[in-house]
Design a protein around this motif. Structure first.
Motif, PDB file in Angstrom:
ATOM      1  N   LEU A  28       0.859  -1.192   0.000  1.00 24.12           N
ATOM      2  CA  LEU A  28       0.000   0.000   0.000  1.00 24.12           C
ATOM      3  C   LEU A  28       0.882   1.224   0.000  1.00 24.12           C
ATOM      4  N   THR A  29       0.347   2.341  -0.432  1.00 26.34           N
ATOM      5  CA  THR A  29       1.109   3.581  -0.327  1.00 26.34           C
ATOM      6  C   THR A  29       0.903   4.194   1.056  1.00 26.34           C
ATOM      7  N   SER A  30       1.821   5.034   1.458  1.00 22.84           N
ATOM      8  CA  SER A  30       1.667   5.921   2.616  1.00 22.84           C
ATOM      9  C   SER A  30       2.553   7.126   2.350  1.00 22.84           C
ATOM     10  N   ILE A  47       5.574  -0.842   1.970  1.00 25.91           N
ATOM     11  CA  ILE A  47       4.951   0.491   1.928  1.00 25.91           C
ATOM     12  C   ILE A  47       5.626   1.267   0.808  1.00 25.91           C
ATOM     13  N   LEU A  48       4.803   1.780  -0.097  1.00 31.52           N
ATOM     14  CA  LEU A  48       5.329   2.600  -1.187  1.00 31.52           C
ATOM     15  C   LEU A  48       5.064   4.069  -0.887  1.00 31.52           C
ATOM     16  N   VAL A  49       6.138   4.842  -0.807  1.00 31.67           N
ATOM     17  CA  VAL A  49       5.974   6.293  -0.752  1.00 31.67           C
ATOM     18  C   VAL A  49       5.886   6.708  -2.218  1.00 31.67           C
ATOM     19  N   GLY A  50       4.663   6.664  -2.737  1.00 27.66           N
ATOM     20  CA  GLY A  50       4.459   6.861  -4.176  1.00 27.66           C
ATOM     21  C   GLY A  50       4.461   8.333  -4.532  1.00 27.66           C
ATOM     22  N   ASP A  51       4.823   8.591  -5.806  1.00 29.64           N
ATOM     23  CA  ASP A  51       4.716   9.982  -6.258  1.00 29.64           C
ATOM     24  C   ASP A  51       3.249  10.352  -6.486  1.00 29.64           C
ATOM     25  N   SER A  52       2.333   9.383  -6.228  1.00 31.79           N
ATOM     26  CA  SER A  52       0.901   9.700  -6.187  1.00 31.79           C
ATOM     27  C   SER A  52       0.626  10.680  -5.049  1.00 31.79           C
ATOM     28  N   ALA A  53       1.616  10.929  -4.195  1.00 32.25           N
ATOM     29  CA  ALA A  53       1.524  12.007  -3.201  1.00 32.25           C
ATOM     30  C   ALA A  53       1.211  13.328  -3.908  1.00 32.25           C
ATOM     31  N   VAL A  89      10.601   4.044  -2.152  1.00 34.16           N
ATOM     32  CA  VAL A  89      10.280   5.442  -2.464  1.00 34.16           C
ATOM     33  C   VAL A  89      10.375   5.679  -3.972  1.00 34.16           C
ATOM     34  N   ASP A  90       9.356   6.323  -4.530  1.00 33.31           N
ATOM     35  CA  ASP A  90       9.382   6.654  -5.959  1.00 33.31           C
ATOM     36  C   ASP A  90      10.423   7.723  -6.242  1.00 33.31           C
ATOM     37  N   LEU A  91      11.241   7.502  -7.276  1.00 28.30           N
ATOM     38  CA  LEU A  91      12.075   8.585  -7.792  1.00 28.30           C
ATOM     39  C   LEU A  91      11.138   9.448  -8.641  1.00 28.30           C
ATOM     40  N   VAL A 119      14.291   2.153  -3.971  1.00 31.40           N
ATOM     41  CA  VAL A 119      13.622   3.166  -4.799  1.00 31.40           C
ATOM     42  C   VAL A 119      12.837   2.467  -5.910  1.00 31.40           C
ATOM     43  N   LYS A 120      11.864   3.180  -6.454  1.00 31.22           N
ATOM     44  CA  LYS A 120      11.097   2.667  -7.597  1.00 31.22           C
ATOM     45  C   LYS A 120      11.242   3.631  -8.764  1.00 31.22           C
ATOM     46  N   MET A 121      11.341   3.060  -9.976  1.00 35.52           N
ATOM     47  CA  MET A 121      11.534   3.876 -11.175  1.00 35.52           C
ATOM     48  C   MET A 121      10.611   3.379 -12.278  1.00 35.52           C
ATOM     49  N   GLY A 143      11.093  -1.960 -10.360  1.00 34.41           N
ATOM     50  CA  GLY A 143      10.690  -1.405 -11.650  1.00 34.41           C
ATOM     51  C   GLY A 143       9.204  -1.095 -11.677  1.00 34.41           C
ATOM     52  N   HIS A 144       8.751  -0.460 -12.743  1.00 35.82           N
ATOM     53  CA  HIS A 144       7.330  -0.107 -12.879  1.00 35.82           C
ATOM     54  C   HIS A 144       7.031  -0.012 -14.379  1.00 35.82           C
ATOM     55  N   LEU A 145       6.179  -0.911 -14.865  1.00 33.08           N
ATOM     56  CA  LEU A 145       5.856  -0.970 -16.296  1.00 33.08           C
ATOM     57  C   LEU A 145       4.336  -0.914 -16.505  1.00 33.08           C
ATOM     58  N   VAL A 186       8.881  -5.833  -9.736  1.00 42.11           N
ATOM     59  CA  VAL A 186       8.388  -4.889 -10.741  1.00 42.11           C
ATOM     60  C   VAL A 186       6.879  -4.695 -10.587  1.00 42.11           C
ATOM     61  N   VAL A 187       6.469  -3.427 -10.576  1.00 36.27           N
ATOM     62  CA  VAL A 187       5.038  -3.090 -10.543  1.00 36.27           C
ATOM     63  C   VAL A 187       4.502  -3.161 -11.972  1.00 36.27           C
ATOM     64  N   LEU A 188       3.337  -3.799 -12.125  1.00 34.03           N
ATOM     65  CA  LEU A 188       2.659  -3.862 -13.424  1.00 34.03           C
ATOM     66  C   LEU A 188       1.343  -3.124 -13.269  1.00 34.03           C
ATOM     67  N   GLY A 209       0.891  -6.086  -8.846  1.00 36.33           N
ATOM     68  CA  GLY A 209      -0.064  -5.525  -9.803  1.00 36.33           C
ATOM     69  C   GLY A 209      -0.953  -4.451  -9.218  1.00 36.33           C
ATOM     70  N   ILE A 210      -1.356  -3.539 -10.099  1.00 36.51           N
ATOM     71  CA  ILE A 210      -2.431  -2.588  -9.771  1.00 36.51           C
ATOM     72  C   ILE A 210      -3.273  -2.486 -11.054  1.00 36.51           C
ATOM     73  N   GLY A 211      -4.479  -2.995 -10.979  1.00 36.26           N
ATOM     74  CA  GLY A 211      -5.300  -3.073 -12.187  1.00 36.26           C
ATOM     75  C   GLY A 211      -4.714  -4.051 -13.182  1.00 36.26           C
ATOM     76  N   GLN A 219      -0.208  -7.301  -4.773  1.00 29.09           N
ATOM     77  CA  GLN A 219      -1.117  -6.221  -5.180  1.00 29.09           C
ATOM     78  C   GLN A 219      -0.712  -4.937  -4.471  1.00 29.09           C
ATOM     79  N   VAL A 220      -0.935  -3.798  -5.157  1.00 31.22           N
ATOM     80  CA  VAL A 220      -0.716  -2.499  -4.524  1.00 31.22           C
ATOM     81  C   VAL A 220      -1.915  -1.603  -4.825  1.00 31.22           C
ATOM     82  N   LEU A 221      -2.304  -0.804  -3.829  1.00 29.79           N
ATOM     83  CA  LEU A 221      -3.318   0.232  -4.040  1.00 29.79           C
ATOM     84  C   LEU A 221      -2.850   1.512  -3.365  1.00 29.79           C
ATOM     85  N   VAL A 222      -3.402   2.616  -3.808  1.00 28.18           N
ATOM     86  CA  VAL A 222      -3.159   3.900  -3.149  1.00 28.18           C
ATOM     87  C   VAL A 222      -4.048   3.929  -1.904  1.00 28.18           C
ATOM     88  N   VAL A 223      -3.450   4.187  -0.750  1.00 29.77           N
ATOM     89  CA  VAL A 223      -4.178   4.052   0.517  1.00 29.77           C
ATOM     90  C   VAL A 223      -5.405   4.971   0.576  1.00 29.77           C
TER      91      VAL A 223
HETATM   92  O1  KIV Z   1       2.773   6.449  -7.005  1.00 29.82           O
HETATM   93  C1  KIV Z   1       2.092   5.433  -6.793  1.00 29.82           C
HETATM   94  O2  KIV Z   1       1.203   5.403  -5.930  1.00 29.82           O
HETATM   95  C2  KIV Z   1       2.359   4.251  -7.592  1.00 29.82           C
HETATM   96  C3  KIV Z   1       1.435   3.086  -7.446  1.00 29.82           C
HETATM   97  C4  KIV Z   1       0.137   3.378  -8.076  1.00 29.82           C
HETATM   98  C5  KIV Z   1       2.033   1.856  -7.970  1.00 29.82           C
HETATM   99  O3  KIV Z   1       3.291   4.235  -8.343  1.00 29.82           O
END
Ligand code: KIV
Length: 271
Positions: A28-30, A47-53, A89-91, A119-121, A143-145, A186-188, A209-211, A219-223
């Motif tokens: 999940l993201t946080s 825990i993904l510190v996603g750039d979805s922030a 953490v997302d770059l 890190v994730k790219m 990775g993230h594709l 790798v995230v798909l 995966g997400i979707g 699986q990953v979702l945005v919290v």
């Molecule tokens: O930034 C993010 O939350 C993500 C996920 C959707 C995988 O990259």
């Protein structure tokens, strides 16, 4: 690394072992300390510190505006709350594409200043030099594709990716390339379930995966989405586990009412 400087219970190696035993990975993201603490204690593996922030915390339409300094602020807050889960953490956009030295400097800043674990790219072949350089420095890369939101202006829509044969073939090549170059997972994102299943079966490293259907290794979702804090985003892949938007709105309306009517504070709520 944890706040105390020791390695967190979930490591990149542990994720590979989970794939080998067929145990699904929950991610999940946080973006802040309090949420990370709850997410971590509830048993999340990553825990993904996603750039979805950029979207859910800062209110931007795309993920492009978020800066490395902003990501470091969020990541630092999250690592203080996460004791067990691996923190990735997302770059952010513009900090790794096109120049592998800049990419390495960005990844080093994240690792030094946040105590994150990886890190994730986003991307495959186009960013492989940056991936190699970062991994050579001892920094784990996820990775993230598929639908990579940092490329939204190239795609033009947030629709499902890799439905056409050529794009699917490139995604498979990129997934193998990321694995061969040392990515630990790798995230798909938002690709056909059959394609995600095929990639997951072909790779030794875990896919998240997400979707992308149920055939991925995790699986990953945005919290904010799964808790229903954001109520204006309802893609088919999203399962809402709560309606925090409703709960928060109701609680805040009651507070406003109580203040206006002089019901709050009462005698017991004062000194
Ligand atoms: O930034 C993010 O939350 C993500 C996920 C959707 C995988 O990259």
């Amino acid at each position: 690394m944890s706040v105390a400087g020791s390695v967190r219970a979930v490591t990149t190696l542990r994720l590979t072992e989970m794939k080998q035993r067929g145990e699904k990975i929950a991610m999940l993201t946080s973006y802040d300390y309090s949420t990370a603490k709850i997410v971590d204690a509830a048993g999340i593996d990553v825990i993904l510190v996603g750039d979805s922030a950029a979207n859910v915390m800062a209110g931007y339409e795309t993920t492009l505006p978020i800066t490395l300094d902003m990501m470091i602020y969020h990541a630092r807050s999250v690592t203080r709350g996460a004791k067990r889960a691996l923190v990735v953490v997302d770059l952010p956009f513009g900090t790794y594409q096109g120049n592998s030295k800049v990419a390495l400097d960005s990844a080093i800043r994240i690792m030094k200043e946040t105590e994150a674990d990886a890190v994730k790219m986003e991307g495959g072949e186009e960013i492989i030099e940056s991936v190699q350089r970062i991994i050579s420095a001892g920094i784990p890369v996820m990775g993230h594709l598929g639908l990579t939101p940092q490329s939204i202006h190239k795609f033009g829509t947030y629709n499902v990716r890799a439905k056409e044969e050529a794009e699917a073939a490139k995604l498979i090549r990129d997934a193998h390339l990321l694995e061969e170059n040392g990515c630990f997972a790798v995230v798909l994102e938002k690709i056909p379930a059959t394609l995600a299943t095929q990639v997951s079966q072909e790779l030794r490293i875990p896919t998240i995966g997400i979707g992308a259907g149920s055939g991925t290794d995790g699986q990953v979702l945005v919290v904010h989405d799964m808790l229903g804090i954001s109520n204006d985003f309802s893609p088919r892949f999203l399962r809402r586990y709560a309606d925090l938007h409703g709960v928060m709105s109701k609680a805040i309306s009651s507070y406003v009412e109580d203040v206006k009517s002089c019901d709050f504070p009462n005698e017991k709520e004062q000194y």
